[in-house]
Design a protein around this motif. Sequence first.
Motif, PDB file in Angstrom:
ATOM      1  N   PHE A  97      44.983  -1.771 -27.965  1.00  0.00           N
ATOM      2  CA  PHE A  97      46.185  -2.343 -28.563  1.00  0.00           C
ATOM      3  C   PHE A  97      45.844  -3.661 -29.252  1.00  0.00           C
ATOM      4  O   PHE A  97      45.163  -4.509 -28.682  1.00  0.00           O
ATOM      5  N   VAL A  98      46.320  -3.806 -30.464  1.00  0.00           N
ATOM      6  CA  VAL A  98      46.163  -5.057 -31.202  1.00  0.00           C
ATOM      7  C   VAL A  98      47.556  -5.549 -31.574  1.00  0.00           C
ATOM      8  O   VAL A  98      48.322  -4.830 -32.226  1.00  0.00           O
ATOM      9  N   PHE A  99      47.877  -6.755 -31.149  1.00  0.00           N
ATOM     10  CA  PHE A  99      49.155  -7.374 -31.488  1.00  0.00           C
ATOM     11  C   PHE A  99      48.896  -8.501 -32.481  1.00  0.00           C
ATOM     12  O   PHE A  99      47.995  -9.316 -32.265  1.00  0.00           O
ATOM     13  N   VAL A 100      49.673  -8.556 -33.538  1.00  0.00           N
ATOM     14  CA  VAL A 100      49.523  -9.607 -34.540  1.00  0.00           C
ATOM     15  C   VAL A 100      50.868 -10.300 -34.714  1.00  0.00           C
ATOM     16  O   VAL A 100      51.865  -9.662 -35.078  1.00  0.00           O
ATOM     17  N   SER A 101      50.909 -11.599 -34.443  1.00  0.00           N
ATOM     18  CA  SER A 101      52.169 -12.328 -34.581  1.00  0.00           C
ATOM     19  C   SER A 101      51.910 -13.802 -34.836  1.00  0.00           C
ATOM     20  O   SER A 101      50.878 -14.338 -34.439  1.00  0.00           O
ATOM     21  N   PRO A 102      52.857 -14.477 -35.487  1.00  0.00           N
ATOM     22  CA  PRO A 102      52.757 -15.922 -35.669  1.00  0.00           C
ATOM     23  C   PRO A 102      53.482 -16.651 -34.541  1.00  0.00           C
ATOM     24  O   PRO A 102      54.218 -16.028 -33.761  1.00  0.00           O
ATOM     25  N   VAL A 103      53.276 -17.948 -34.467  1.00  0.00           N
ATOM     26  CA  VAL A 103      54.100 -18.787 -33.599  1.00  0.00           C
ATOM     27  C   VAL A 103      55.383 -19.128 -34.350  1.00  0.00           C
ATOM     28  O   VAL A 103      55.336 -19.664 -35.454  1.00  0.00           O
ATOM     29  N   TRP A 104      56.489 -18.777 -33.754  1.00  0.00           N
ATOM     30  CA  TRP A 104      57.797 -19.178 -34.276  1.00  0.00           C
ATOM     31  C   TRP A 104      58.484 -20.008 -33.205  1.00  0.00           C
ATOM     32  O   TRP A 104      58.767 -19.504 -32.117  1.00  0.00           O
ATOM     33  N   ASN A 105      58.731 -21.262 -33.493  1.00  0.00           N
ATOM     34  CA  ASN A 105      59.477 -22.118 -32.562  1.00  0.00           C
ATOM     35  C   ASN A 105      58.908 -22.041 -31.135  1.00  0.00           C
ATOM     36  O   ASN A 105      59.632 -21.805 -30.165  1.00  0.00           O
ATOM     37  N   LEU A 106      57.604 -22.217 -31.043  1.00  0.00           N
ATOM     38  CA  LEU A 106      56.844 -22.269 -29.791  1.00  0.00           C
ATOM     39  C   LEU A 106      56.602 -20.895 -29.169  1.00  0.00           C
ATOM     40  O   LEU A 106      55.903 -20.786 -28.163  1.00  0.00           O
ATOM     41  N   SER A 107      57.142 -19.840 -29.761  1.00  0.00           N
ATOM     42  CA  SER A 107      56.979 -18.512 -29.173  1.00  0.00           C
ATOM     43  C   SER A 107      56.662 -17.503 -30.274  1.00  0.00           C
ATOM     44  O   SER A 107      56.159 -17.874 -31.339  1.00  0.00           O
ATOM     45  N   SER A 108      56.955 -16.231 -30.033  1.00  0.00           N
ATOM     46  CA  SER A 108      56.725 -15.167 -31.005  1.00  0.00           C
ATOM     47  C   SER A 108      58.035 -14.753 -31.649  1.00  0.00           C
ATOM     48  O   SER A 108      59.119 -15.063 -31.130  1.00  0.00           O
ATOM     49  N   PRO A 109      58.002 -14.041 -32.752  1.00  0.00           N
ATOM     50  CA  PRO A 109      59.232 -13.479 -33.308  1.00  0.00           C
ATOM     51  C   PRO A 109      59.952 -12.634 -32.266  1.00  0.00           C
ATOM     52  O   PRO A 109      59.306 -11.908 -31.499  1.00  0.00           O
ATOM     53  N   PRO A 110      61.279 -12.698 -32.193  1.00  0.00           N
ATOM     54  CA  PRO A 110      62.030 -11.983 -31.155  1.00  0.00           C
ATOM     55  C   PRO A 110      61.756 -10.483 -31.102  1.00  0.00           C
ATOM     56  O   PRO A 110      61.869  -9.874 -30.033  1.00  0.00           O
ATOM     57  N   VAL A 111      61.388  -9.876 -32.232  1.00  0.00           N
ATOM     58  CA  VAL A 111      61.150  -8.429 -32.218  1.00  0.00           C
ATOM     59  C   VAL A 111      59.986  -8.051 -31.309  1.00  0.00           C
ATOM     60  O   VAL A 111      59.941  -6.928 -30.795  1.00  0.00           O
ATOM     61  N   LEU A 112      59.059  -8.959 -31.085  1.00  0.00           N
ATOM     62  CA  LEU A 112      57.932  -8.648 -30.206  1.00  0.00           C
ATOM     63  C   LEU A 112      58.394  -8.562 -28.755  1.00  0.00           C
ATOM     64  O   LEU A 112      58.010  -7.647 -28.016  1.00  0.00           O
ATOM     65  N   LYS A 113      59.226  -9.503 -28.325  1.00  0.00           N
ATOM     66  CA  LYS A 113      59.790  -9.441 -26.964  1.00  0.00           C
ATOM     67  C   LYS A 113      60.657  -8.195 -26.816  1.00  0.00           C
ATOM     68  O   LYS A 113      60.638  -7.521 -25.776  1.00  0.00           O
ATOM     69  N   GLN A 114      61.411  -7.862 -27.855  1.00  0.00           N
ATOM     70  CA  GLN A 114      62.250  -6.667 -27.824  1.00  0.00           C
ATOM     71  C   GLN A 114      61.400  -5.418 -27.605  1.00  0.00           C
ATOM     72  O   GLN A 114      61.769  -4.535 -26.826  1.00  0.00           O
ATOM     73  N   TYR A 115      60.263  -5.361 -28.264  1.00  0.00           N
ATOM     74  CA  TYR A 115      59.357  -4.226 -28.103  1.00  0.00           C
ATOM     75  C   TYR A 115      58.791  -4.189 -26.686  1.00  0.00           C
ATOM     76  O   TYR A 115      58.788  -3.136 -26.034  1.00  0.00           O
ATOM     77  N   MET A 116      58.337  -5.327 -26.193  1.00  0.00           N
ATOM     78  CA  MET A 116      57.738  -5.381 -24.865  1.00  0.00           C
ATOM     79  C   MET A 116      58.737  -4.985 -23.785  1.00  0.00           C
ATOM     80  O   MET A 116      58.366  -4.379 -22.776  1.00  0.00           O
ATOM     81  N   ASP A 117      60.006  -5.303 -23.981  1.00  0.00           N
ATOM     82  CA  ASP A 117      61.022  -4.943 -22.992  1.00  0.00           C
ATOM     83  C   ASP A 117      61.072  -3.440 -22.747  1.00  0.00           C
ATOM     84  O   ASP A 117      61.455  -2.994 -21.664  1.00  0.00           O
ATOM     85  N   ASN A 118      60.705  -2.657 -23.740  1.00  0.00           N
ATOM     86  CA  ASN A 118      60.736  -1.203 -23.621  1.00  0.00           C
ATOM     87  C   ASN A 118      59.541  -0.640 -22.862  1.00  0.00           C
ATOM     88  O   ASN A 118      59.503   0.559 -22.562  1.00  0.00           O
ATOM     89  N   LEU A 119      58.560  -1.468 -22.588  1.00  0.00           N
ATOM     90  CA  LEU A 119      57.327  -0.991 -21.951  1.00  0.00           C
ATOM     91  C   LEU A 119      57.340  -1.139 -20.439  1.00  0.00           C
ATOM     92  O   LEU A 119      56.471  -0.601 -19.762  1.00  0.00           O
TER      93      LEU A 119
END
Length: 219
Positions: A97-119
């Motif tokens: 698995f390769v995850f690519v994301s920027p830092v947004w406001n000290l964290s990741s874009p919300p869509v990444l957390k949304q995806y992880m919630d499904n796992l």
Amino acid sequence: MAKLLYITANPKGLEKSKGLQIGEAFLEAFQAELPDAEIKKIDLFEADIPQMDAELVSARGKIGGYGYKLEELEEGEREKYLAMHAVADEFVNYDYFVFVSPVWNLSSPPVLKQYMDNLFVSGKTFNYTPEGAKGALSGKKAVHIQTRGGLYTNTPMAELESGDRYLKIALKFLGIEVLDTVVAEGFDYFPKQVEEILEAAKEKARETAKQMAGAELTV
């Protein structure tokens, strides 16, 4: 055949996103090592990922905590519960698995957390044991490629960054081996050195890709 899932959380597109450019360097190096590998890309800003809303939370609680059967759920609950499992089923079918994301406001874009919630699916990606929860995805490997406009490494900002920290914690909880994060930072601090920072990160990504491709998977 090795299978790699490439998950991106950047709405800019390849031409404008430094992170996605670094990610492509990783993929090229990985494919050079494992030319027969199957690679699938998921753009989280384009994907239809279930949101942890009232219906999905209710469905998880009814089935996981109260013994409901799937057919006993409300129609909306059932649809979202099945969609969540579809995301998790796809994920567990991959080796890397390769995850690519920027830092947004000290964290990741919300869509990444949304995806992880499904796992986080008991019995599929982790199990409850007498010793506590235990990840079920051991033998798989992951890496995070993260871009930062600011400076975090070895600065007071390090303890404030929560995007990379959360992702690594979540993946390790699921039993996945997480390689060192490929970080490219300081773009906003050093605008005249953007290309230099970018090229250094690409080289690090290539090295990490070779490390991942050359590592033996265990079951």
